[in-house]
Design an enzyme around this catalytic site. Structure first.
Site, PDB file in Angstrom:
ATOM      1  CG  HIS A  62      71.322  26.687  15.936  1.00 44.87           C
ATOM      2  ND1 HIS A  62      70.865  27.373  14.254  1.00 44.87           N
ATOM      3  CD2 HIS A  62      72.451  26.205  16.148  1.00 44.87           C
ATOM      4  CE1 HIS A  62      71.943  28.433  14.778  1.00 44.87           C
ATOM      5  NE2 HIS A  62      72.850  28.095  15.612  1.00 44.87           N
ATOM      6  CG  ASP A 104      75.688  30.461  14.756  1.00 43.93           C
ATOM      7  OD1 ASP A 104      74.707  30.556  15.400  1.00 43.93           O
ATOM      8  OD2 ASP A 104      76.293  31.082  15.113  1.00 43.93           O
TER       9      ASP A 104
END
Length: 342
Positions: A320, A119
């Protein structure tokens, strides 16, 4: 259920790593957890997480013969939380990573590392490798692809993406605004955010209500969270407690300030416009992650932007939080890549 603190979790034996605070340039300190001996592998988390995001990787990398070190990025956990938005610019994060490597290498003669990020940690890892190839000799990027700096000011681009609504990065820009939404119920907000980006609990594109990446005029991000509060399969109530306890203690400003530096980073990194990362690299993304779909062109450009790319993987049916959603698969890919670097 009462919330368990991070220290409670450590005492219970869930983490076998050694916790340390190391000094970095500028007077700050970075908290880290390390396991194993061997070549240094630095693990950098994203938003809104902590060193704990690498709990499944630390023991596996240690067993494979590496010194695995997961940091709390500045503004998170027990690391320093300087005042002022500019203190969270990309150059400061790169300097922190260099400082950690130097601190861990003192007396051992080892002052280089492989860096792995997820991320925002992916962007921090990429820029660490780009700016300091003498220190970071290889880089692995999880979830967020490498996209070199270009000629578009980020806040202008994000405003265009939002259209009639507000893109989440734009929503995070104003100090205090997102904090006012999150901090009254940190645990509930984190649960909704983690679930909203996880493969088994995310809202499908065809579902009513819209994506949590876009905020309706006058609304909040949490308006787009799914009702019911079901946690994703990779996250237990006790694990959520660990995350929540840290942010309940520190607040979210340090974490959100990373978003508030996107234009400053763009200005700071002007000399590296369109620059490739040439070290050996690896990419792992989730098929259902918006980061890999929105930035699909960046992945296609890897032959030019990551000429040292060893392999690139899109995990089918994954969201994610790749190293937590698919820990065994990601661990296997990381170990194979790291051993190949030798």
């Amino acid at each position: 259920m009462p919330h368990r603190t991070q220290l409670d979790t450590e005492k219970s034996g869930r983490s076998e790593g050694r916790h340390r605070l190391v000094d970095v340039p500028g007077g700050g300190r970075i908290h880290l957890v390390e396991q194993g001996e061997g070549p240094l592998v630095l693990l950098v988390h994203g938003f809104p997480e902590s060193w704990y995001s690498w709990r499944h990787q630390l023991p596996v990398l240690a067993e494979a013969g590496f010194r695995a070190v997961a940091v709390d990025v500045r503004g998170y956990g027990r690391s320093s939380k300087p005042e002022g938005v500019a203190a969270y610019r990309m150059l400061a994060h790169v300097a922190d990573n260099v400082g950690v490597v130097r601190a861990l290498g003192l007396g051992s003669g080892g002052e280089t590392a492989t860096i792995i990020g997820h991320d925002w940690g992916s962007a921090i890892a990429a820029n660490s490798a780009l700016l300091r190839p003498d220190v970071f000799t290889a880089v692995a990027l999880l979830s967020v692809p490498y996209a070199p700096r270009n000629g578009f000011r980020p806040t202008d681009a994000f405003a265009w993406i939002g259209g009639d609504e507000e893109f989440y990065v734009s929503y995070f820009q104003e100090p205090g605004r997102a904090e006012a939404e999150i901090e009254p119920d940190v645990r509930g907000w984190l649960a909704g955010f983690y679930a909203g980006l996880s493969a088994d609990t995310m809202r499908r594109p065809s579902a009513a209500g819209g994506s949590l990446h876009f905020i309706a005029p006058g609304g909040r991000m949490s308006d787009r969270f799914e009702d019911g509060g079901a946690l994703p399969s990779w996250l237990t109530e006790a694990e959520l407690d660990v995350y929540a306890a840290e942010f309940e203690r520190t607040g979210l400003t340090g974490a959100l300030n990373r978003y508030r530096n996107v234009d400053r980073d763009w200005e700071d990194l002007a000399a590296w416009d369109s620059a490739p990362i040439r070290q050996p690299s690896l990419f792992i993304g989730g098929e259902l992650d918006a980061s890999t779909t929105w930035l699909s062109d960046a992945i296609k450009a890897y032959p030019e932007t990551l000429p040292g790319l060893v392999s690139s993987h899109i995990l089918e049916g994954c969201g994610h939080w790749v190293q937590q959603e698919r820990a065994d698969e990601v661990n296997g890919l990381l170990v194979e890549w790291l051993r190949g670097l030798r």
